[in-house]
Design a protein around this motif. Structure first.
Motif, PDB file in Angstrom:
ATOM      1  N   TYR A   1       0.727  65.359 -35.024  1.00  0.00           N
ATOM      2  CA  TYR A   1       1.289  66.577 -34.190  1.00  0.00           C
ATOM      3  C   TYR A   1       0.179  66.675 -33.603  1.00  0.00           C
ATOM      4  O   TYR A   1      -0.405  67.558 -35.062  1.00  0.00           O
ATOM      5  N   LEU A   2       0.075  67.835 -32.776  1.00  0.00           N
ATOM      6  CA  LEU A   2      -0.918  68.986 -32.118  1.00  0.00           C
ATOM      7  C   LEU A   2      -0.101  70.350 -31.691  1.00  0.00           C
ATOM      8  O   LEU A   2       0.715  70.386 -30.357  1.00  0.00           O
ATOM      9  N   GLN A   3       0.697  71.324 -32.359  1.00  0.00           N
ATOM     10  CA  GLN A   3       1.840  72.154 -31.313  1.00  0.00           C
ATOM     11  C   GLN A   3       0.422  73.235 -31.213  1.00  0.00           C
ATOM     12  O   GLN A   3      -0.279  73.995 -32.184  1.00  0.00           O
ATOM     13  N   MET A   4       0.633  73.564 -29.920  1.00  0.00           N
ATOM     14  CA  MET A   4      -0.162  74.166 -28.729  1.00  0.00           C
ATOM     15  C   MET A   4       0.952  75.707 -28.931  1.00  0.00           C
ATOM     16  O   MET A   4       1.750  75.468 -28.006  1.00  0.00           O
ATOM     17  N   ASP A   5       0.730  77.099 -28.983  1.00  0.00           N
ATOM     18  CA  ASP A   5       1.461  78.197 -28.533  1.00  0.00           C
ATOM     19  C   ASP A   5       0.084  78.768 -28.056  1.00  0.00           C
ATOM     20  O   ASP A   5      -0.512  78.595 -28.476  1.00  0.00           O
ATOM     21  N   ASN A   6       0.077  80.269 -27.177  1.00  0.00           N
ATOM     22  CA  ASN A   6      -0.192  81.130 -26.465  1.00  0.00           C
ATOM     23  C   ASN A   6      -1.418  80.370 -26.118  1.00  0.00           C
ATOM     24  O   ASN A   6      -2.260  80.826 -25.697  1.00  0.00           O
ATOM     25  N   LEU A   7      -0.778  79.053 -24.878  1.00  0.00           N
ATOM     26  CA  LEU A   7      -1.453  78.216 -24.435  1.00  0.00           C
ATOM     27  C   LEU A   7      -2.638  79.344 -23.179  1.00  0.00           C
ATOM     28  O   LEU A   7      -2.213  80.160 -22.656  1.00  0.00           O
ATOM     29  N   LYS A   8      -3.866  78.826 -23.056  1.00  0.00           N
ATOM     30  CA  LYS A   8      -4.476  79.820 -22.323  1.00  0.00           C
ATOM     31  C   LYS A   8      -5.132  78.964 -20.645  1.00  0.00           C
ATOM     32  O   LYS A   8      -5.062  77.563 -21.494  1.00  0.00           O
ATOM     33  N   PRO A   9      -5.655  78.789 -19.838  1.00  0.00           N
ATOM     34  CA  PRO A   9      -5.741  78.348 -18.572  1.00  0.00           C
ATOM     35  C   PRO A   9      -7.411  77.587 -18.757  1.00  0.00           C
ATOM     36  O   PRO A   9      -7.197  76.797 -19.166  1.00  0.00           O
ATOM     37  N   ASP A  10      -7.902  78.246 -20.164  1.00  0.00           N
ATOM     38  CA  ASP A  10      -8.977  77.536 -20.535  1.00  0.00           C
ATOM     39  C   ASP A  10      -8.978  76.231 -21.471  1.00  0.00           C
ATOM     40  O   ASP A  10     -10.105  75.466 -21.563  1.00  0.00           O
ATOM     41  N   ASP A  11      -7.552  75.954 -21.779  1.00  0.00           N
ATOM     42  CA  ASP A  11      -7.206  75.008 -22.732  1.00  0.00           C
ATOM     43  C   ASP A  11      -6.823  74.277 -21.981  1.00  0.00           C
ATOM     44  O   ASP A  11      -6.065  73.044 -21.900  1.00  0.00           O
ATOM     45  N   SER A  12      -6.427  74.438 -20.508  1.00  0.00           N
ATOM     46  CA  SER A  12      -6.298  72.839 -19.601  1.00  0.00           C
ATOM     47  C   SER A  12      -7.376  71.931 -19.805  1.00  0.00           C
ATOM     48  O   SER A  12      -8.215  71.874 -19.826  1.00  0.00           O
ATOM     49  N   ALA A  13      -7.100  70.409 -19.910  1.00  0.00           N
ATOM     50  CA  ALA A  13      -7.652  69.256 -20.170  1.00  0.00           C
ATOM     51  C   ALA A  13      -7.251  68.354 -20.497  1.00  0.00           C
ATOM     52  O   ALA A  13      -5.817  68.242 -20.784  1.00  0.00           O
ATOM     53  N   VAL A  14      -7.681  67.211 -20.688  1.00  0.00           N
ATOM     54  CA  VAL A  14      -6.902  65.746 -21.434  1.00  0.00           C
ATOM     55  C   VAL A  14      -6.970  65.923 -22.411  1.00  0.00           C
ATOM     56  O   VAL A  14      -8.174  65.862 -22.416  1.00  0.00           O
TER      57      VAL A  14
END
Length: 125
Positions: A80-93
């Motif tokens: 699993y990859l839990q991703m919190d406090n996401l930012k626009p720069d995290d956008s990707a495949v």
């Protein structure tokens, strides 16, 4: 033959959270390192996080350290990859891959020998 399938991507607002799953089939990943990678349009693929076979070694790139958490459930053959406090720069495949050493070095990516098809993560208001 080992196959990896990612799920859990989607559209989320900045500051939101997503949990990605990398489900393995055809073979156990109990003794494999699993890495998460991402690639945004026009950018090179980069390693985001990796976890060794028993979780004894974990690594993150600096830009996600403290916001992302990688974990594994060997009984479910899933990472699993839990991703919190996401930012626009995290956008990707985002893709997961199986290897033998937990490293995010770009020149080691070719040593990850089995890759999933990827799941899209879009962070936008």
């Amino acid at each position: 033959q080992l196959q990896l399938v990612e799920s859990g991507g989607g559209l989320v607002h900045p500051g939101g959270s997503l949990r990605l799953s990398c489900a393995a089939s055809g073979s156990s990943v109990e003794f494999r390192t699993i890495g998460w990678f991402r690639q945004a349009p026009g950018k090179e693929r980069e390693g985001v996080a990796c976890i060794s076979r028993e979780g004894g070694s974990i690594d993150y790139i600096d830009s996600v350290n403290g916001r992302f958490t990688i974990s594994r459930n060997n009984a479910k053959n899933t990472v699993y990859l839990q991703m919190d406090n996401l930012k626009p720069d995290d956008s990707a495949v985002y893709s997961c891959a199986a290897g033998w050493f937990c490293t995010l070095a770009s020149d080691y990516q070719h040593r990850y020998d089995t890759w999933g098809q990827g799941t899209q993560v879009t962070v936008s208001s």
